[in-house]
Motif scaffolding. Structure first.
Motif, short mmCIF file in Angstrom:
data_model
loop_
_atom_site.label_atom_id
_atom_site.label_comp_id
_atom_site.label_asym_id
_atom_site.label_seq_id
_atom_site.Cartn_x
_atom_site.Cartn_y
_atom_site.Cartn_z
N GLU A 260 11.08 37.03 25.51
CA GLU A 260 12.37 37.49 25.00
C GLU A 260 13.53 36.89 25.78
OE1 GLU A 260 12.19 41.75 24.83
OE2 GLU A 260 10.60 41.75 23.31
N GLU B 270 14.05 36.10 21.30
CA GLU B 270 13.55 36.77 20.12
C GLU B 270 12.63 37.91 20.52
OE1 GLU B 270 11.64 33.89 17.67
OE2 GLU B 270 13.25 32.42 17.91
N LYS B 271 12.33 38.78 19.56
CA LYS B 271 11.44 39.90 19.80
C LYS B 271 10.01 39.42 19.95
CE LYS B 271 10.58 44.32 20.18
NZ LYS B 271 11.07 45.09 21.35
N TYR B 272 9.33 39.92 20.98
CA TYR B 272 7.95 39.52 21.25
C TYR B 272 7.00 40.31 20.35
CZ TYR B 272 3.62 38.79 23.92
OH TYR B 272 2.35 38.47 24.31
#
Length: 229
Positions: free
Chosen positions: A182, A187-189
Motif C-alpha cells: 500500500e 493501492e489496497k492490498y
C-alpha cells in the motif's frame, strides 16, 4: 507513452482515454510495430498486452528494459499468478487483468508516472540535504536514485528502488506485506496478491542474496520483510 494490444477496439479506447487526459500515445497492434517504436522513441510509460499475434508482451518488456526504466504495465486476459509473476520478475511494474475499466488504467498510469518522476528527479523538490543509506556495503541514494553493492552499481527499476528505500527507512522493523504494497503501489492490498513477493525475489537476485541466509532483505514468515540493523 506506448500502448500495444492486438485488440484494435481496446487499443483505440485506451488511446482515447489517455489522449483526453493529455498524454501523447503511440499505438501499436503488433509486436513488430512495437519493437520499431521502442527502438526510435523515448518512452515515459508502456502498456503491453501479453498475447500478441507475432510476439508477446514479455519480449517487449525485456526490450524496453534494455534501454529504459520507465514504468511498464502488463495487460493480460490470463488470470494465472504465474503469468503475473513472470511479468513482474522480468521488469514490469504492474499488471491489469482483462476485462478492465479504462478509468482504472488511467489511474494506474498516473500512479506509476508520479512515482517514476518522483524518484527520477522530474518532480519539484524542496531544498533538503541528500538522503542516503549505507548498510553493510549496500548504498542507496535517493537524490541520485542509485544503488551500489560493495561499490558496484545495481540497476533497479523505480518500483524496486521504492521497495528497498522503504525497507531501509524502517531498518530493524518488520514491514508487513500489506503495508509495503500500500505504501509503494498506493493501492489496497488483497490477500492473494503475490506482487510484493515477486519484487522481493527479483531484488534479492540483483543483490546476490543467498537464498537461505540473505544478508539484507530477510523474511519473517507470516509477518513481512525487514532489513536488520
Amino acid at each position: 507513452m506506448l500502448v500495444v494490444d492486438d485488440e484494435k477496439e481496446l487499443a483505440d479506447v485506451l488511446e482515447l482515454y489517455l489522449t483526453n487526459d493529455g498524454y501523447t500515445v503511440h499505438k501499436c497492434y503488433t509486436g513488430a510495430e512495437a519493437l520499431d517504436c521502442i527502438a526510435h522513441t523515448d518512452l515515459d510509460l508502456a502498456l503491453l498486452d501479453v498475447m500478441l499475434p507475432d510476439a508477446d508482451g514479455f519480449q517487449l518488456c525485456k526490450k524496453i528494459r534494455e534501454k529504459s526504466y520507465c514504468p511498464i504495465i502488463m495487460l493480460t486476459a490470463r488470470g494465472a499468478d504465474g503469468d503475473k509473476i513472470m511479468g513482474l520478475t522480468i521488469g514490469a511494474d504492474d499488471y491489469i487483468t482483462k476485462p478492465f475499466n479504462p478509468l482504472e488504467v488511467v489511474a494506474r498510469v498516473k500512479t506509476q508516472l508520479r512515482r517514476y518522476r518522483l524518484y527520477n528527479g522530474s518532480a519539484p523538490k524542496q531544498e533538503e540535504p541528500a538522503h542516503e543509506y549505507n548498510i553493510r556495503g549496500l548504498t542507496l541514494n535517493r537524490d541520485s536514485h542509485k544503488c551500489f553493492l560493495f561499490g558496484r552499481e545495481v540497476q533497479l527499476t523505480p518500483l524496486e528502488f521504492s521497495i528497498l528505500w522503504y525497507l531501509c527507512e524502517r531498518q530493524g522493523i518488520v514491514v508487513p506485506s500489506e503495508e509495503l504494497f500500500e505504501a509503494v503501489w498506493g493501492e489496497k492490498y488483497l490477500n492473494n496478491n503475490n506482487t510484493v513477493m515477486a519484487h522481493i525475489g527479483r531484488l534479492r537476485e540483483k543483490l546476490d542474496e543467498p537464498a537461505r541466509s540473505p544478508r539484507f532483505i530477510k523474511t519473517v514468515w507470516g509477518v513481512g520483510y525487514t532489513i536488520e540493523k
